[in-house]
Design a protein around this motif. Sequence first.
Motif, mmCIF file in Angstrom:
data_model
loop_
_atom_site.group_PDB
_atom_site.id
_atom_site.type_symbol
_atom_site.label_atom_id
_atom_site.label_comp_id
_atom_site.label_asym_id
_atom_site.label_seq_id
_atom_site.Cartn_x
_atom_site.Cartn_y
_atom_site.Cartn_z
ATOM 1 N N THR A 168 39.400 43.057 43.415
ATOM 2 C CA THR A 168 39.843 44.345 42.874
ATOM 3 C C THR A 168 39.598 44.425 41.380
ATOM 4 N N SER A 171 35.913 44.891 40.592
ATOM 5 C CA SER A 171 35.496 46.268 40.862
ATOM 6 C C SER A 171 35.925 47.198 39.735
ATOM 7 N N TYR A 172 37.156 46.991 39.252
ATOM 8 C CA TYR A 172 37.650 47.812 38.146
ATOM 9 C C TYR A 172 36.808 47.595 36.887
ATOM 10 N N PHE A 174 33.697 46.521 36.671
ATOM 11 C CA PHE A 174 32.364 47.097 36.847
ATOM 12 C C PHE A 174 32.408 48.607 36.663
ATOM 13 N N GLN A 175 33.389 49.259 37.264
ATOM 14 C CA GLN A 175 33.499 50.712 37.160
ATOM 15 C C GLN A 175 33.698 51.136 35.705
ATOM 16 N N ASN A 176 34.556 50.410 34.993
ATOM 17 C CA ASN A 176 34.824 50.755 33.594
ATOM 18 C C ASN A 176 33.584 50.546 32.728
ATOM 19 N N ASN A 177 32.928 49.395 32.882
ATOM 20 C CA ASN A 177 31.759 49.100 32.051
ATOM 21 C C ASN A 177 30.583 50.019 32.370
ATOM 22 N N LEU A 178 30.410 50.333 33.658
ATOM 23 C CA LEU A 178 29.336 51.248 34.038
ATOM 24 C C LEU A 178 29.605 52.643 33.479
ATOM 25 N N SER A 179 30.877 53.050 33.483
ATOM 26 C CA SER A 179 31.231 54.355 32.926
ATOM 27 C C SER A 179 30.891 54.422 31.439
ATOM 28 N N ALA A 279 22.864 48.237 35.476
ATOM 29 C CA ALA A 279 23.929 48.269 36.489
ATOM 30 C C ALA A 279 24.031 46.924 37.213
ATOM 31 N N VAL A 283 27.246 44.268 37.208
ATOM 32 C CA VAL A 283 27.882 43.685 38.388
ATOM 33 C C VAL A 283 28.120 42.197 38.158
ATOM 34 N N ALA A 286 30.909 41.669 35.569
ATOM 35 C CA ALA A 286 32.248 41.923 36.105
ATOM 36 C C ALA A 286 32.732 40.748 36.952
#
Length: 341
Positions: A168, A171-172, A174-179, A279, A283, A286
């Motif tokens: 979890t 995933s958080y 990765f989502q934050n860094n990709l954003s 991206a 991954v 993260a």
Amino acid sequence: MIVDLRGFVARHTPCFEELSQLLQRIEEAPDKSFTIEEAERAHYLYQRAVSALGQISSLPESNELRRYLEALVARAHVELHDSRRRSTPFRPLRWFTGVFPRTFRRHLRAFLVATLVTVLGALFGGFALSVDDTAKETLLPFSHLLGDPRERVAAEESGEAKGGPHGTFASYLFQNNLSVSIRTLAFGLFWGIGSIVLLFYNGVILGAVCFDYVRAGESLFLAGWLLPHGATEIPSILIAGQAGLLLGRALIGGSDATPLEDRLRALAPDLVTLTGGLAILLVFAAIVESFLSQYHAPVLPYSLKIAFGVVELLGLIAFLTFGGRNTALTGTPEQPHVGSR
């Protein structure tokens, strides 16, 4: 508008003739593969011919030249796109290990500019915190960075601070860094200025954090905490800035007389490649941050984490520097930004 048609023809004829000779070689040896340099040159010459055709299409006195260019462009399209593109399927591994690092190197100057902007932001962040300690609340957007670094290190080393389940948390992250990366790229739509602002701001945060921990005597913890994931995460954000600056340059145009639509069309594959590559790197960053960076001494010695981060950084540098070199291209040619030569 073209005022001097003769001058226009004189400037462009060498490129037209070079493209015609290249196509002749392809027709004589259709199974022969391109080198990377030949593919890039062929695509550039093709884009020059397309742009020239568009510029003369409305001139009544250019009928003969227009017919010549129409035939040349149609011939080039068939040879460079249709037959070769259908014969080679997309291979993700070959794309990541070959196309991505080559695209990165082709736009290295934009990456260096993104790096310089971030370094300047880091220097500003460290200086601002050194002259005014109350600036921490303004410079650092994360609550866990606002306290005393010594207290946080003690809590981390005692095992009191946890990031939650690893999957979890990864995933958080990765989502934050990709954003952050996507925003850095997308803000290039503001003629590159938006990307510069975000790169500088990210640098300010990084510089302030580093100064705060070094000043508190926690340099070893800082290196062991940031290096394992930062060795990949920070370059990924810089690559996003690189893409944003390329987008801004394409929008501005400058001395490039190619129509805006053509510039964006030519740049689009490189933007997609850089975005997809960063991206994948995020991954990995993260996963490392969740499964390695969050463990500190005595669970994991700082020397081990620092060594891992250094090896990781050197590996990334080697990958971006040497990846895809000496590779014959038998499929889709990489598409350089029109006018970049």
